[in-house]
Design a protein around this motif. Structure first.
Motif, PDB file in Angstrom:
ATOM      1  N   TRP A  15      11.099 -14.811  33.695  1.00 19.57           N
ATOM      2  CA  TRP A  15      11.384 -15.417  34.994  1.00 19.57           C
ATOM      3  C   TRP A  15      12.886 -15.541  35.218  1.00 19.57           C
ATOM      4  N   ILE A  16      13.622 -15.878  34.148  1.00 17.90           N
ATOM      5  CA  ILE A  16      15.075 -16.019  34.265  1.00 17.90           C
ATOM      6  C   ILE A  16      15.728 -14.684  34.641  1.00 17.90           C
ATOM      7  N   LEU A  17      15.168 -13.581  34.187  1.00 14.22           N
ATOM      8  CA  LEU A  17      15.686 -12.257  34.560  1.00 14.22           C
ATOM      9  C   LEU A  17      15.165 -11.789  35.917  1.00 14.22           C
ATOM     10  N   LEU A  18      13.895 -12.031  36.181  1.00 11.11           N
ATOM     11  CA  LEU A  18      13.253 -11.477  37.368  1.00 11.11           C
ATOM     12  C   LEU A  18      13.777 -12.081  38.673  1.00 11.11           C
ATOM     13  N   VAL A  19      13.861 -13.394  38.756  1.00  9.16           N
ATOM     14  CA  VAL A  19      14.238 -14.045  40.021  1.00  9.16           C
ATOM     15  C   VAL A  19      15.678 -13.710  40.446  1.00  9.16           C
ATOM     16  N   ALA A  22      15.883 -10.041  41.523  1.00 15.86           N
ATOM     17  CA  ALA A  22      15.291  -9.779  42.832  1.00 15.86           C
ATOM     18  C   ALA A  22      16.229 -10.226  43.956  1.00 15.86           C
ATOM     19  N   LEU A  23      16.875 -11.375  43.797  1.00 10.83           N
ATOM     20  CA  LEU A  23      17.827 -11.843  44.801  1.00 10.83           C
ATOM     21  C   LEU A  23      19.044 -10.924  44.884  1.00 10.83           C
ATOM     22  N   THR A  24      19.499 -10.441  43.736  1.00 12.49           N
ATOM     23  CA  THR A  24      20.620  -9.501  43.711  1.00 12.49           C
ATOM     24  C   THR A  24      20.246  -8.199  44.404  1.00 12.49           C
ATOM     25  N   ALA A  25      18.996  -7.761  44.233  1.00 13.27           N
ATOM     26  CA  ALA A  25      18.529  -6.537  44.896  1.00 13.27           C
ATOM     27  C   ALA A  25      18.569  -6.695  46.413  1.00 13.27           C
ATOM     28  N   LEU A  26      18.220  -7.874  46.917  1.00 11.07           N
ATOM     29  CA  LEU A  26      18.292  -8.111  48.362  1.00 11.07           C
ATOM     30  C   LEU A  26      19.739  -8.028  48.857  1.00 11.07           C
ATOM     31  N   GLY A  27      20.654  -8.644  48.120  1.00 12.64           N
ATOM     32  CA  GLY A  27      22.067  -8.577  48.486  1.00 12.64           C
ATOM     33  C   GLY A  27      22.607  -7.154  48.418  1.00 12.64           C
ATOM     34  N   VAL A 124      29.445   2.015  46.704  1.00  9.17           N
ATOM     35  CA  VAL A 124      29.463   2.080  45.241  1.00  9.17           C
ATOM     36  C   VAL A 124      29.015   0.749  44.642  1.00  9.17           C
ATOM     37  N   ALA A 125      29.561  -0.356  45.141  1.00 11.21           N
ATOM     38  CA  ALA A 125      29.186  -1.677  44.620  1.00 11.21           C
ATOM     39  C   ALA A 125      27.701  -1.963  44.871  1.00 11.21           C
ATOM     40  N   GLY A 126      27.210  -1.622  46.052  1.00  7.43           N
ATOM     41  CA  GLY A 126      25.804  -1.828  46.365  1.00  7.43           C
ATOM     42  C   GLY A 126      24.885  -1.012  45.480  1.00  7.43           C
ATOM     43  N   THR A 127      25.268   0.223  45.204  1.00  2.50           N
ATOM     44  CA  THR A 127      24.460   1.079  44.340  1.00  2.50           C
ATOM     45  C   THR A 127      24.415   0.545  42.919  1.00  2.50           C
ATOM     46  N   VAL A 128      25.563   0.146  42.388  1.00  2.00           N
ATOM     47  CA  VAL A 128      25.613  -0.409  41.032  1.00  2.00           C
ATOM     48  C   VAL A 128      24.790  -1.698  40.961  1.00  2.00           C
ATOM     49  N   MET A 129      24.928  -2.555  41.961  1.00  4.77           N
ATOM     50  CA  MET A 129      24.155  -3.798  41.988  1.00  4.77           C
ATOM     51  C   MET A 129      22.655  -3.525  42.068  1.00  4.77           C
ATOM     52  N   LEU A 131      20.997  -0.795  41.099  1.00  2.00           N
ATOM     53  CA  LEU A 131      20.509  -0.236  39.829  1.00  2.00           C
ATOM     54  C   LEU A 131      20.409  -1.301  38.743  1.00  2.00           C
ATOM     55  N   SER A 132      21.426  -2.151  38.637  1.00  3.23           N
ATOM     56  CA  SER A 132      21.377  -3.176  37.597  1.00  3.23           C
ATOM     57  C   SER A 132      20.299  -4.218  37.888  1.00  3.23           C
ATOM     58  N   SER A 133      20.074  -4.539  39.149  1.00 10.03           N
ATOM     59  CA  SER A 133      19.006  -5.491  39.468  1.00 10.03           C
ATOM     60  C   SER A 133      17.638  -4.868  39.223  1.00 10.03           C
ATOM     61  N   ALA A 134      17.494  -3.565  39.431  1.00 11.47           N
ATOM     62  CA  ALA A 134      16.223  -2.899  39.135  1.00 11.47           C
ATOM     63  C   ALA A 134      15.932  -2.950  37.637  1.00 11.47           C
ATOM     64  N   ILE A 135      16.953  -2.754  36.823  1.00 10.78           N
ATOM     65  CA  ILE A 135      16.778  -2.857  35.369  1.00 10.78           C
ATOM     66  C   ILE A 135      16.403  -4.290  34.989  1.00 10.78           C
ATOM     67  N   GLY A 136      17.079  -5.280  35.580  1.00 13.37           N
ATOM     68  CA  GLY A 136      16.762  -6.683  35.310  1.00 13.37           C
ATOM     69  C   GLY A 136      15.343  -7.043  35.720  1.00 13.37           C
ATOM     70  N   MET A 137      14.910  -6.530  36.888  1.00 11.65           N
ATOM     71  CA  MET A 137      13.537  -6.813  37.330  1.00 11.65           C
ATOM     72  C   MET A 137      12.519  -6.161  36.407  1.00 11.65           C
ATOM     73  N   ALA A 138      12.807  -4.928  35.958  1.00 14.87           N
ATOM     74  CA  ALA A 138      11.881  -4.248  35.045  1.00 14.87           C
ATOM     75  C   ALA A 138      11.783  -5.003  33.714  1.00 14.87           C
ATOM     76  N   LEU A 139      12.920  -5.434  33.178  1.00 21.26           N
ATOM     77  CA  LEU A 139      12.895  -6.198  31.935  1.00 21.26           C
ATOM     78  C   LEU A 139      12.189  -7.538  32.116  1.00 21.26           C
ATOM     79  N   GLY A 140      12.443  -8.204  33.235  1.00 17.26           N
ATOM     80  CA  GLY A 140      11.773  -9.471  33.519  1.00 17.26           C
ATOM     81  C   GLY A 140      10.268  -9.302  33.620  1.00 17.26           C
ATOM     82  N   TRP A 141       9.833  -8.256  34.315  1.00 21.55           N
ATOM     83  CA  TRP A 141       8.394  -7.977  34.439  1.00 21.55           C
ATOM     84  C   TRP A 141       7.778  -7.709  33.063  1.00 21.55           C
ATOM     85  N   LEU A 142       8.478  -6.927  32.246  1.00 20.40           N
ATOM     86  CA  LEU A 142       7.982  -6.617  30.901  1.00 20.40           C
ATOM     87  C   LEU A 142       7.856  -7.883  30.061  1.00 20.40           C
TER      88      LEU A 142
END
Length: 152
Positions: A15-19, A22-27, A124-129, A131-142
């Protein structure tokens, strides 16, 4: 420590990773959309750098001087606007005073303009953010998948 305690810990960590991810992905999605002209009626114009604004950046232990370009341009309706670019550059501004730059502005609010090259920074900043939030969400889900199951 039992296996159940580890599973509860993984659930909490999930949960600490996922939430926040997900908010970072919206931004990041908003940053990309604004950088790719997807947020409305956007126009371009030629502007001129008229001055620089000096600002202090960084944390207290690592302060630095940065400069933002102040640009003046005429919108399509003939009104003249002046804005400070949102991107600060360390030590010196990327554009010299008197330099002509391409300006991107919203037809609804030309005062919220930006130098077109700053758009690349947003993309560039949006793309990096994103991608990193997608990795965080995947790890959180796992990690959430590893939490204990309730006994039926």
């Amino acid at each position: 420590m039992s296996s159940s305690t580890f599973r509860r810990f993984f659930g909490l960590l999930g949960w600490i990773l996922l939430v926040p991810s997900a908010l970072t992905a919206l931004g990041a999605a908003w940053l990309l959309a604004s950088g790719m002209n997807m947020l409305g009626d956007t126009h371009t114009a030629r502007g001129r750098v008229v001055a620089h604004e000096e600002i202090m950046t960084g944390a207290a232990h690592r302060r630095g001087l940065a400069k933002k370009s102040i640009v003046e341009f005429a919108a399509g309706d003939g009104r003249t606007f002046r804005f400070t670019d949102s991107v600060a550059r360390q030590q010196q501004a990327i554009h010299e005073v008197g330099e002509t730059v391409s300006v991107r502005y919203s037809a609804q609010d030309p005062s919220q303009a930006e130098i077109s090259s700053s758009t690349a920074v947003k993309i560039v900043a949006g793309t990096v953010m994103l991608l990193s939030s997608a990795i965080g969400m995947a790890l959180g889900w796992l990690l959430l998948r590893l939490r204990p199951r309730s006994v039926a």
